[in-house]
Scaffold this motif. Sequence first.
Motif, PDB file in Angstrom:
ATOM      1  N   LEU A   1       0.604  -1.091  -0.226  1.00 43.60           N
ATOM      2  CA  LEU A   1      -0.212   0.201   0.122  1.00 43.60           C
ATOM      3  C   LEU A   1       0.957   1.159  -0.054  1.00 43.60           C
ATOM      4  CD1 LEU A   1      -2.987   0.889   0.258  1.00 43.60           C
ATOM      5  CD2 LEU A   1      -2.829   0.631   2.396  1.00 43.60           C
ATOM      6  N   ALA A   2       1.908   1.330   0.630  1.00 42.60           N
ATOM      7  CA  ALA A   2       2.860   2.371   0.988  1.00 42.60           C
ATOM      8  C   ALA A   2       3.601   2.596  -0.385  1.00 42.60           C
ATOM      9  CB  ALA A   2       3.918   2.280   1.813  1.00 42.60           C
ATOM     10  N   GLN A   3       3.853   1.587  -1.205  1.00 44.47           N
ATOM     11  CA  GLN A   3       4.464   1.775  -2.561  1.00 44.47           C
ATOM     12  C   GLN A   3       3.474   2.378  -3.553  1.00 44.47           C
ATOM     13  OE1 GLN A   3       7.531   1.503  -3.907  1.00 44.47           O
ATOM     14  NE2 GLN A   3       8.417   0.970  -1.720  1.00 44.47           N
ATOM     15  N   PHE A   4       2.227   1.795  -3.517  1.00 40.80           N
ATOM     16  CA  PHE A   4       1.123   2.542  -4.280  1.00 40.80           C
ATOM     17  C   PHE A   4       1.346   3.937  -4.053  1.00 40.80           C
ATOM     18  CE2 PHE A   4      -2.680   4.672  -4.675  1.00 40.80           C
ATOM     19  CZ  PHE A   4      -3.024   4.212  -5.791  1.00 40.80           C
ATOM     20  N   TYR A   5       1.386   4.573  -2.874  1.00 38.21           N
ATOM     21  CA  TYR A   5       1.181   6.012  -2.854  1.00 38.21           C
ATOM     22  C   TYR A   5       2.808   6.600  -3.373  1.00 38.21           C
ATOM     23  CZ  TYR A   5      -3.106   6.070  -0.792  1.00 38.21           C
ATOM     24  OH  TYR A   5      -4.474   5.936  -0.644  1.00 38.21           O
ATOM     25  N   VAL A   6       3.781   6.018  -2.816  1.00 40.81           N
ATOM     26  CA  VAL A   6       5.203   6.408  -3.590  1.00 40.81           C
ATOM     27  C   VAL A   6       5.089   6.642  -4.840  1.00 40.81           C
ATOM     28  CG1 VAL A   6       7.743   5.820  -3.682  1.00 40.81           C
ATOM     29  CG2 VAL A   6       6.395   5.445  -1.545  1.00 40.81           C
ATOM     30  N   ARG A   7       4.718   5.733  -5.535  1.00 36.32           N
ATOM     31  CA  ARG A   7       4.577   5.542  -7.251  1.00 36.32           C
ATOM     32  C   ARG A   7       3.572   6.528  -7.717  1.00 36.32           C
ATOM     33  NH1 ARG A   7       3.072   0.440  -7.212  1.00 36.32           N
ATOM     34  NH2 ARG A   7       0.860   0.893  -7.637  1.00 36.32           N
TER      35      ARG A   7
ATOM     36  N   GLN B   1       5.276  15.990  -4.111  1.00 36.71           N
ATOM     37  CA  GLN B   1       6.649  15.674  -3.862  1.00 36.71           C
ATOM     38  C   GLN B   1       6.871  14.908  -2.485  1.00 36.71           C
ATOM     39  OE1 GLN B   1       9.408  18.853  -3.834  1.00 36.71           O
ATOM     40  NE2 GLN B   1      10.818  17.786  -2.442  1.00 36.71           N
ATOM     41  N   LEU B   2       7.697  13.682  -2.786  1.00 37.47           N
ATOM     42  CA  LEU B   2       7.943  12.789  -1.650  1.00 37.47           C
ATOM     43  C   LEU B   2       8.876  13.444  -0.638  1.00 37.47           C
ATOM     44  CD1 LEU B   2       7.190  10.288   0.157  1.00 37.47           C
ATOM     45  CD2 LEU B   2       9.156   9.033  -1.374  1.00 37.47           C
ATOM     46  N   ASP B   3       8.466  14.027   0.618  1.00 39.82           N
ATOM     47  CA  ASP B   3       9.442  14.591   1.472  1.00 39.82           C
ATOM     48  C   ASP B   3      10.322  13.448   2.217  1.00 39.82           C
ATOM     49  OD1 ASP B   3       8.695  17.167   0.621  1.00 39.82           O
ATOM     50  OD2 ASP B   3       7.151  17.266   2.173  1.00 39.82           O
ATOM     51  N   ASN B   4       9.474  12.551   2.904  1.00 42.61           N
ATOM     52  CA  ASN B   4      10.216  11.572   3.587  1.00 42.61           C
ATOM     53  C   ASN B   4       9.490  10.254   3.891  1.00 42.61           C
ATOM     54  OD1 ASN B   4       8.702  12.149   5.867  1.00 42.61           O
ATOM     55  ND2 ASN B   4      10.022  13.674   6.441  1.00 42.61           N
TER      56      ASN B   4
ATOM     57  N   ASN C   1       5.184  11.382   3.945  1.00 40.63           N
ATOM     58  CA  ASN C   1       5.167  12.800   3.943  1.00 40.63           C
ATOM     59  C   ASN C   1       5.127  13.236   2.429  1.00 40.63           C
ATOM     60  OD1 ASN C   1       4.098  13.476   6.837  1.00 40.63           O
ATOM     61  ND2 ASN C   1       6.228  12.476   6.801  1.00 40.63           N
ATOM     62  N   PHE C   2       4.042  13.953   1.926  1.00 38.67           N
ATOM     63  CA  PHE C   2       4.411  14.635   0.345  1.00 38.67           C
ATOM     64  C   PHE C   2       4.037  15.982   0.525  1.00 38.67           C
ATOM     65  CE2 PHE C   2       3.107  10.070   0.012  1.00 38.67           C
ATOM     66  CZ  PHE C   2       3.810   9.736  -1.058  1.00 38.67           C
ATOM     67  N   SER C   3       4.315  16.684  -0.115  1.00 39.25           N
ATOM     68  CA  SER C   3       3.945  18.419  -0.296  1.00 39.25           C
ATOM     69  C   SER C   3       3.748  18.629  -1.814  1.00 39.25           C
ATOM     70  CB  SER C   3       5.134  19.043   0.374  1.00 39.25           C
ATOM     71  OG  SER C   3       6.373  19.020  -0.276  1.00 39.25           O
TER      72      SER C   3
END
Length: 65
Positions: A5-11, A19-22, A32-34
Amino acid sequence: KAADLAQFYVRECPTAGWQLDNIVQADVITLNFSKPDKSLRVTITNLGMARGRELVLLLVPKEPS
């Protein structure tokens, strides 16, 4: 799985301009995205085999400078 599920959001989030912050990974995965005017926190908690996963999305507008 929580990691899938995390990989889905990262992709997928960057394709929508985020932008993926961390990434913080322990018992809970936090992404965390911004964007210039807002931030997005994705929290994924594995609740076990019987209960599945909990997904929390927190969208917060940024204060103007």
